[in-house]
Design an enzyme around this catalytic site. Sequence first.
Site, PDB file in Angstrom:
ATOM      1  N   LYS A 101       0.856  -1.185   0.000  1.00 24.02           N
ATOM      2  CA  LYS A 101       0.000   0.000   0.000  1.00 24.02           C
ATOM      3  C   LYS A 101       0.892   1.235   0.000  1.00 24.02           C
ATOM      4  O   LYS A 101       1.651   1.460   0.938  1.00 24.02           O
ATOM      5  CB  LYS A 101      -0.917   0.017   1.225  1.00 24.02           C
ATOM      6  CG  LYS A 101      -1.813   1.255   1.252  1.00 24.02           C
ATOM      7  CD  LYS A 101      -2.375   1.528   2.622  1.00 24.02           C
ATOM      8  CE  LYS A 101      -2.953   2.936   2.660  1.00 24.02           C
ATOM      9  NZ  LYS A 101      -3.345   3.336   4.018  1.00 24.02           N
ATOM     10  N   GLY A 162      -7.285   9.604  10.250  1.00 24.73           N
ATOM     11  CA  GLY A 162      -7.453   9.706  11.697  1.00 24.73           C
ATOM     12  C   GLY A 162      -8.458  10.735  12.154  1.00 24.73           C
ATOM     13  O   GLY A 162      -8.624  10.933  13.362  1.00 24.73           O
ATOM     14  N   ALA A 188      -9.203   6.054   4.939  1.00 22.66           N
ATOM     15  CA  ALA A 188      -9.023   7.236   5.796  1.00 22.66           C
ATOM     16  C   ALA A 188     -10.337   7.957   6.055  1.00 22.66           C
ATOM     17  O   ALA A 188     -11.156   8.147   5.154  1.00 22.66           O
ATOM     18  CB  ALA A 188      -8.009   8.223   5.231  1.00 22.66           C
ATOM     19  N   GLY A 189     -10.527   8.330   7.320  1.00 24.65           N
ATOM     20  CA  GLY A 189     -11.645   9.170   7.717  1.00 24.65           C
ATOM     21  C   GLY A 189     -12.809   8.449   8.354  1.00 24.65           C
ATOM     22  O   GLY A 189     -13.664   9.084   8.969  1.00 24.65           O
ATOM     23  N   ASN A 210      -8.337   2.043  10.577  1.00 21.99           N
ATOM     24  CA  ASN A 210      -7.481   1.702  11.704  1.00 21.99           C
ATOM     25  C   ASN A 210      -7.914   2.460  12.956  1.00 21.99           C
ATOM     26  O   ASN A 210      -8.345   1.880  13.946  1.00 21.99           O
ATOM     27  CB  ASN A 210      -6.021   1.982  11.369  1.00 21.99           C
ATOM     28  CG  ASN A 210      -5.035   1.547  12.448  1.00 21.99           C
ATOM     29  OD1 ASN A 210      -3.847   1.689  12.301  1.00 21.99           O
ATOM     30  ND2 ASN A 210      -5.497   0.993  13.553  1.00 21.99           N
ATOM     31  N   SER A 211      -7.828   3.791  12.898  1.00 24.23           N
ATOM     32  CA  SER A 211      -8.089   4.608  14.088  1.00 24.23           C
ATOM     33  C   SER A 211      -9.476   4.374  14.661  1.00 24.23           C
ATOM     34  O   SER A 211      -9.654   4.405  15.887  1.00 24.23           O
ATOM     35  CB  SER A 211      -7.908   6.091  13.754  1.00 24.23           C
ATOM     36  OG  SER A 211      -6.596   6.365  13.343  1.00 24.23           O
TER      37      SER A 211
END
EC number: 2.8.1.10
Length: 259
Positions: A101, A162, A188-189, A210-211
Amino acid sequence: MSDLLTIAGKTYSSRLLIGTGKYKDFDETRDAIETSGAEIVTVAIRRTNIGQNAGEPNLLDYITPDKYTILPNTAGCYTAEEAVRCCKLARELLDGHDLVKLEVLGDQKTLYPHIPHTLTAARELIDDGFKVMVYTNDDPIVAKELEDMGCVAVMPLGSLIGSGLGILNPHNIRLIMEEAQVPIIVDAGVGTASDAAIAMEMGCDGVLLNSAVAHAQKPVLMASAMKKAIEAGRESFLAGRMPRKAYASASSPLDGLSR
């Protein structure tokens, strides 16, 4: 019903891709990932030990390559040169593994992708035999250029890494999907399960996060919620939603009602 995600010729049952950073320890990382049902696990090579630091705990003792597709990522890289070097290190550590990635960041405040460096790194990696999944902005022209040069998946951001703000520009994501012949994965987001479900209801091929899990008060429970959201959103997309209408419409037929 078989509904598989195919990336670089390999098929997966889960459309949830999950990261390994920000957990309190590797035990929690393992437990959350197992609960999520994800089969592709992304690892920041510059931040996580997968063998490059002898004597330190190794993530691969907890998240094993025989069970998961390990997806090395170039998080923390701000130039094409750094990102390419990082991918080559990952290939060496993972015995020739070529699926990566790519993300090349523009600044530390927004972590927004640096597109010129991303394009340069993607071209160099593809020419060197890597299969590149690429983090990018939600620009349809850039997304198509990355696909045309040979990236195996394009990963437009939903919002800043994040941030937990969800998908802020769904229209552009739809424009990207209209032209794509490779998987489009929101990256993301995503902040909560409803964000993941929305991405899947739109028709995205998958979601990487992830976050949202690692920073939840109960990460393992949130991982369970994300698994269900991805599945529900995908089923909703395949089922086809009802048309939107400006006015009410009775849910029961009116024919035959007594006057």
